[in-house]
Design a protein around this motif. Structure first.
Motif, PDB file in Angstrom:
ATOM      1  N   GLU A  98       0.884  -1.117   0.064  1.00  0.00           N
ATOM      2  CA  GLU A  98      -0.079   0.149  -0.144  1.00  0.00           C
ATOM      3  C   GLU A  98       1.065   1.287  -0.264  1.00  0.00           C
ATOM      4  OE1 GLU A  98      -3.700   2.140   2.961  1.00  0.00           O
ATOM      5  OE2 GLU A  98      -2.541   0.365   3.646  1.00  0.00           O
ATOM      6  N   LYS A  99       0.343   2.300  -0.778  1.00  0.00           N
ATOM      7  CA  LYS A  99       1.262   3.466  -0.882  1.00  0.00           C
ATOM      8  C   LYS A  99       0.681   4.320   0.300  1.00  0.00           C
ATOM      9  CE  LYS A  99       3.765   3.318  -4.875  1.00  0.00           C
ATOM     10  NZ  LYS A  99       5.131   4.059  -4.818  1.00  0.00           N
ATOM     11  N   VAL A 100       1.716   5.003   1.063  1.00  0.00           N
ATOM     12  CA  VAL A 100       1.320   6.007   2.046  1.00  0.00           C
ATOM     13  C   VAL A 100       2.296   7.282   1.745  1.00  0.00           C
ATOM     14  CG1 VAL A 100       0.616   4.411   3.699  1.00  0.00           C
ATOM     15  CG2 VAL A 100       3.272   5.000   3.499  1.00  0.00           C
ATOM     16  N   THR A 101       1.647   8.390   2.281  1.00  0.00           N
ATOM     17  CA  THR A 101       2.350   9.713   2.066  1.00  0.00           C
ATOM     18  C   THR A 101       2.763   9.931   3.548  1.00  0.00           C
ATOM     19  OG1 THR A 101       0.891  10.597   0.509  1.00  0.00           O
ATOM     20  CG2 THR A 101       2.240  12.157   1.571  1.00  0.00           C
ATOM     21  N   VAL A 102       4.284  10.310   3.862  1.00  0.00           N
ATOM     22  CA  VAL A 102       4.725  10.404   4.866  1.00  0.00           C
ATOM     23  C   VAL A 102       5.960  11.659   4.828  1.00  0.00           C
ATOM     24  CG1 VAL A 102       4.380   8.130   5.766  1.00  0.00           C
ATOM     25  CG2 VAL A 102       6.544   8.587   4.407  1.00  0.00           C
ATOM     26  N   ASP A 103       6.185  11.960   5.920  1.00  0.00           N
ATOM     27  CA  ASP A 103       7.215  13.041   5.805  1.00  0.00           C
ATOM     28  C   ASP A 103       8.668  12.511   6.471  1.00  0.00           C
ATOM     29  OD1 ASP A 103       5.729  15.246   5.339  1.00  0.00           O
ATOM     30  OD2 ASP A 103       5.311  15.463   7.309  1.00  0.00           O
ATOM     31  N   VAL A 104       9.678  12.353   5.565  1.00  0.00           N
ATOM     32  CA  VAL A 104      11.008  11.788   5.784  1.00  0.00           C
ATOM     33  C   VAL A 104      11.841  12.854   6.210  1.00  0.00           C
ATOM     34  CG1 VAL A 104      12.885  10.322   4.882  1.00  0.00           C
ATOM     35  CG2 VAL A 104      10.640   9.889   4.223  1.00  0.00           C
ATOM     36  N   PRO A 105      12.608  12.775   7.322  1.00  0.00           N
ATOM     37  CA  PRO A 105      13.766  13.723   7.710  1.00  0.00           C
ATOM     38  C   PRO A 105      14.829  13.903   6.831  1.00  0.00           C
ATOM     39  CG  PRO A 105      13.286  12.346   9.477  1.00  0.00           C
ATOM     40  CD  PRO A 105      12.637  11.369   8.258  1.00  0.00           C
ATOM     41  N   VAL A 106      15.439  15.011   7.053  1.00  0.00           N
ATOM     42  CA  VAL A 106      16.541  15.317   5.874  1.00  0.00           C
ATOM     43  C   VAL A 106      17.695  15.337   6.767  1.00  0.00           C
ATOM     44  CG1 VAL A 106      17.759  16.920   4.331  1.00  0.00           C
ATOM     45  CG2 VAL A 106      15.342  16.622   4.118  1.00  0.00           C
ATOM     46  N   GLN A 107      18.679  14.663   6.504  1.00  0.00           N
ATOM     47  CA  GLN A 107      20.185  14.693   7.510  1.00  0.00           C
ATOM     48  C   GLN A 107      21.070  15.198   6.754  1.00  0.00           C
ATOM     49  OE1 GLN A 107      20.353  10.589   9.119  1.00  0.00           O
ATOM     50  NE2 GLN A 107      18.909  10.625  10.436  1.00  0.00           N
ATOM     51  N   VAL A 108      21.722  16.284   7.418  1.00  0.00           N
ATOM     52  CA  VAL A 108      22.755  17.105   6.512  1.00  0.00           C
ATOM     53  C   VAL A 108      24.026  16.504   7.190  1.00  0.00           C
ATOM     54  CG1 VAL A 108      23.729  19.467   6.174  1.00  0.00           C
ATOM     55  CG2 VAL A 108      21.328  19.042   6.129  1.00  0.00           C
ATOM     56  N   THR A 109      25.102  16.428   6.471  1.00  0.00           N
ATOM     57  CA  THR A 109      26.604  16.098   6.750  1.00  0.00           C
ATOM     58  C   THR A 109      27.464  16.897   6.098  1.00  0.00           C
ATOM     59  OG1 THR A 109      26.736  14.311   5.145  1.00  0.00           O
ATOM     60  CG2 THR A 109      25.585  13.518   7.177  1.00  0.00           C
ATOM     61  N   GLY A 110      28.650  17.009   6.703  1.00  0.00           N
ATOM     62  CA  GLY A 110      29.702  17.831   5.983  1.00  0.00           C
ATOM     63  C   GLY A 110      29.634  19.374   6.678  1.00  0.00           C
ATOM     64  N   THR A 132       5.722  -0.409   3.614  1.00  0.00           N
ATOM     65  CA  THR A 132       7.001  -1.439   4.042  1.00  0.00           C
ATOM     66  C   THR A 132       8.387  -0.914   3.402  1.00  0.00           C
ATOM     67  OG1 THR A 132       6.583  -3.132   2.216  1.00  0.00           O
ATOM     68  CG2 THR A 132       5.456  -3.205   4.501  1.00  0.00           C
ATOM     69  N   ASN A 133       8.366   0.137   2.647  1.00  0.00           N
ATOM     70  CA  ASN A 133       9.490   0.454   1.734  1.00  0.00           C
ATOM     71  C   ASN A 133       9.802   1.962   2.110  1.00  0.00           C
ATOM     72  OD1 ASN A 133      11.910   0.239   0.527  1.00  0.00           O
ATOM     73  ND2 ASN A 133      10.958   0.726  -1.285  1.00  0.00           N
ATOM     74  N   ILE A 134       9.511   2.612   3.344  1.00  0.00           N
ATOM     75  CA  ILE A 134       9.558   4.196   3.728  1.00  0.00           C
ATOM     76  C   ILE A 134      11.129   4.316   3.989  1.00  0.00           C
ATOM     77  CG2 ILE A 134       8.833   5.892   5.175  1.00  0.00           C
ATOM     78  CD1 ILE A 134       6.283   4.488   5.626  1.00  0.00           C
ATOM     79  N   PRO A 135      11.735   5.282   3.181  1.00  0.00           N
ATOM     80  CA  PRO A 135      13.353   5.579   3.826  1.00  0.00           C
ATOM     81  C   PRO A 135      12.977   6.046   5.116  1.00  0.00           C
ATOM     82  CG  PRO A 135      12.403   6.745   1.766  1.00  0.00           C
ATOM     83  CD  PRO A 135      11.327   6.103   2.091  1.00  0.00           C
ATOM     84  N   GLN A 136      14.115   5.777   5.820  1.00  0.00           N
ATOM     85  CA  GLN A 136      14.492   6.527   7.283  1.00  0.00           C
ATOM     86  C   GLN A 136      14.730   7.876   7.148  1.00  0.00           C
ATOM     87  OE1 GLN A 136      16.464   4.050  10.178  1.00  0.00           O
ATOM     88  NE2 GLN A 136      15.416   2.187   9.262  1.00  0.00           N
ATOM     89  N   ALA A 137      15.651   8.271   6.249  1.00  0.00           N
ATOM     90  CA  ALA A 137      16.069   9.769   6.100  1.00  0.00           C
ATOM     91  C   ALA A 137      16.839  10.045   4.671  1.00  0.00           C
ATOM     92  CB  ALA A 137      16.904   9.833   7.090  1.00  0.00           C
ATOM     93  N   PHE A 138      16.797  11.090   4.315  1.00  0.00           N
ATOM     94  CA  PHE A 138      17.423  11.712   3.074  1.00  0.00           C
ATOM     95  C   PHE A 138      18.666  12.251   3.512  1.00  0.00           C
ATOM     96  CE2 PHE A 138      12.939  12.120   1.428  1.00  0.00           C
ATOM     97  CZ  PHE A 138      12.963  10.685   0.677  1.00  0.00           C
ATOM     98  N   GLU A 139      19.872  11.529   3.330  1.00  0.00           N
ATOM     99  CA  GLU A 139      21.189  12.422   3.642  1.00  0.00           C
ATOM    100  C   GLU A 139      21.745  13.346   2.422  1.00  0.00           C
ATOM    101  OE1 GLU A 139      23.824   9.426   4.729  1.00  0.00           O
ATOM    102  OE2 GLU A 139      22.908   8.814   6.230  1.00  0.00           O
ATOM    103  N   VAL A 140      21.967  14.266   2.963  1.00  0.00           N
ATOM    104  CA  VAL A 140      22.734  15.452   2.106  1.00  0.00           C
ATOM    105  C   VAL A 140      23.941  15.781   2.588  1.00  0.00           C
ATOM    106  CG1 VAL A 140      22.325  17.770   0.911  1.00  0.00           C
ATOM    107  CG2 VAL A 140      20.244  16.194   1.362  1.00  0.00           C
ATOM    108  N   ASP A 141      24.831  15.702   1.604  1.00  0.00           N
ATOM    109  CA  ASP A 141      26.342  16.199   2.053  1.00  0.00           C
ATOM    110  C   ASP A 141      26.624  17.326   1.455  1.00  0.00           C
ATOM    111  OD1 ASP A 141      29.121  16.188   2.520  1.00  0.00           O
ATOM    112  OD2 ASP A 141      29.626  14.470   1.389  1.00  0.00           O
ATOM    113  N   VAL A 142      26.841  18.154   2.552  1.00  0.00           N
ATOM    114  CA  VAL A 142      27.125  19.922   2.037  1.00  0.00           C
ATOM    115  C   VAL A 142      28.707  19.859   2.096  1.00  0.00           C
ATOM    116  CG1 VAL A 142      24.747  20.544   2.683  1.00  0.00           C
ATOM    117  CG2 VAL A 142      26.787  20.645   4.206  1.00  0.00           C
ATOM    118  N   GLU A 143      29.202  18.974   2.139  1.00  0.00           N
ATOM    119  CA  GLU A 143      30.939  19.194   2.125  1.00  0.00           C
ATOM    120  C   GLU A 143      31.408  20.057   1.058  1.00  0.00           C
ATOM    121  OE1 GLU A 143      34.467  19.248   4.000  1.00  0.00           O
ATOM    122  OE2 GLU A 143      32.647  18.264   4.910  1.00  0.00           O
ATOM    123  N   GLY A 144      31.826  21.175   1.517  1.00  0.00           N
ATOM    124  CA  GLY A 144      32.594  22.062   0.541  1.00  0.00           C
ATOM    125  C   GLY A 144      31.847  22.887  -0.423  1.00  0.00           C
TER     126      GLY A 144
END
Length: 224
Positions: A98-110, A132-144
């Motif tokens: 089943e498809k669901v709409t959820v808010d996924v956290p954005v995690q910033v590194t760097g 059953t396939n919801i991402p736990q977070a979106f990682e964004v690398d801002v290094e440099g």
């Protein structure tokens, strides 16, 4: 995403008094709803629920229900404003695929380029995904990252089967020019006109003690 199993018990008493008694026994009141079914009132073990909720959009299998276990997602969580303990939880029923709409956290590194200031506009992004396939977070690398660089929702790395529920042009973060020490000092040194001290007229004693202006002195001598 792995499932967490929690055993539920039916809730038969309602109101603030029974809810407080339930929490004192180490359990949390909650409801399960969705798929057109009748809302079910339950209680869940407080510690197990707190541990499960540490994972964003955690998938929980509730055991002990009439008719068998049920797969759910946390929809709303009420917490004590002081202690942070869970006071009540709303759980929505989901099914595999089943498809669901959820808010996924954005995690910033760097760290951004020296002289830049990171401005994060979105701390979470709404997406549509299988329950059953919801991402736990979106990682964004801002290094440099240099001044002027930006990341939009459409730039995020979405897993297969996950689609955005927001505009792809929505700004997630960008890099601004960090203010200089002179700019900071100038901002701190500015005093709004409304805050400037108003001129206070002198008291009669101060006026008498002050030397008279030349014109005023001549006038006084003539009148004498």
């Amino acid at each position: 995403m792995p499932e967490v199993r929690i055993a539920a018990e039916p809730r038969t008493e309602f109101g603030k008094g029974p809810a407080r008694r339930t929490r004192r026994t180490g359990r949390v009141p909650g409801i399960i709803y969705g798929h057109g079914t009748e809302t079910r009132h339950i209680t869940l073990p407080s510690h197990a629920l707190m541990m499960a909720l540490k994972t964003p959009n955690v998938l929980i299998r509730i055991d002990g229900l009439t008719g068998g276990n049920q797969l759910v997602l946390p929809k709303a969580v009420q917490r004590d404003p002081i202690r942070g303990s869970v006071e009540h939880v709303d759980l929505i029923m989901v099914r595999r695929g089943e498809k669901v709409t959820v808010d996924v956290p954005v995690q910033v590194t760097g760290e951004v380029f020296s002289g830049g200031l990171l401005d994060q506009q979105m701390v979470q992004v709404a997406v549509e995904a299988e329950a059953t396939n919801i991402p736990q977070a979106f990682e964004v690398d801002v290094e440099g990252m240099e001044i002027g660089a930006a990341v939009h929702a459409g730039d995020l790395n979405l897993p297969a089967g996950v689609t955005l529920a927001v505009d792809a042009d929505a700004l997630v973060l960008h890099v601004l020019a960090a203010p200089t020490a002179e700019q900071i000092e100038a901002d701190l040194g500015e005093v709004p006109a409304a805050e400037e001290a108003e001129e206070v007229p002198p008291s009669p004693e101060e006026a008498a003690a002050a030397p008279a202006a030349p014109g005023e002195q001549a006038s006084a001598e003539q009148s004498g």
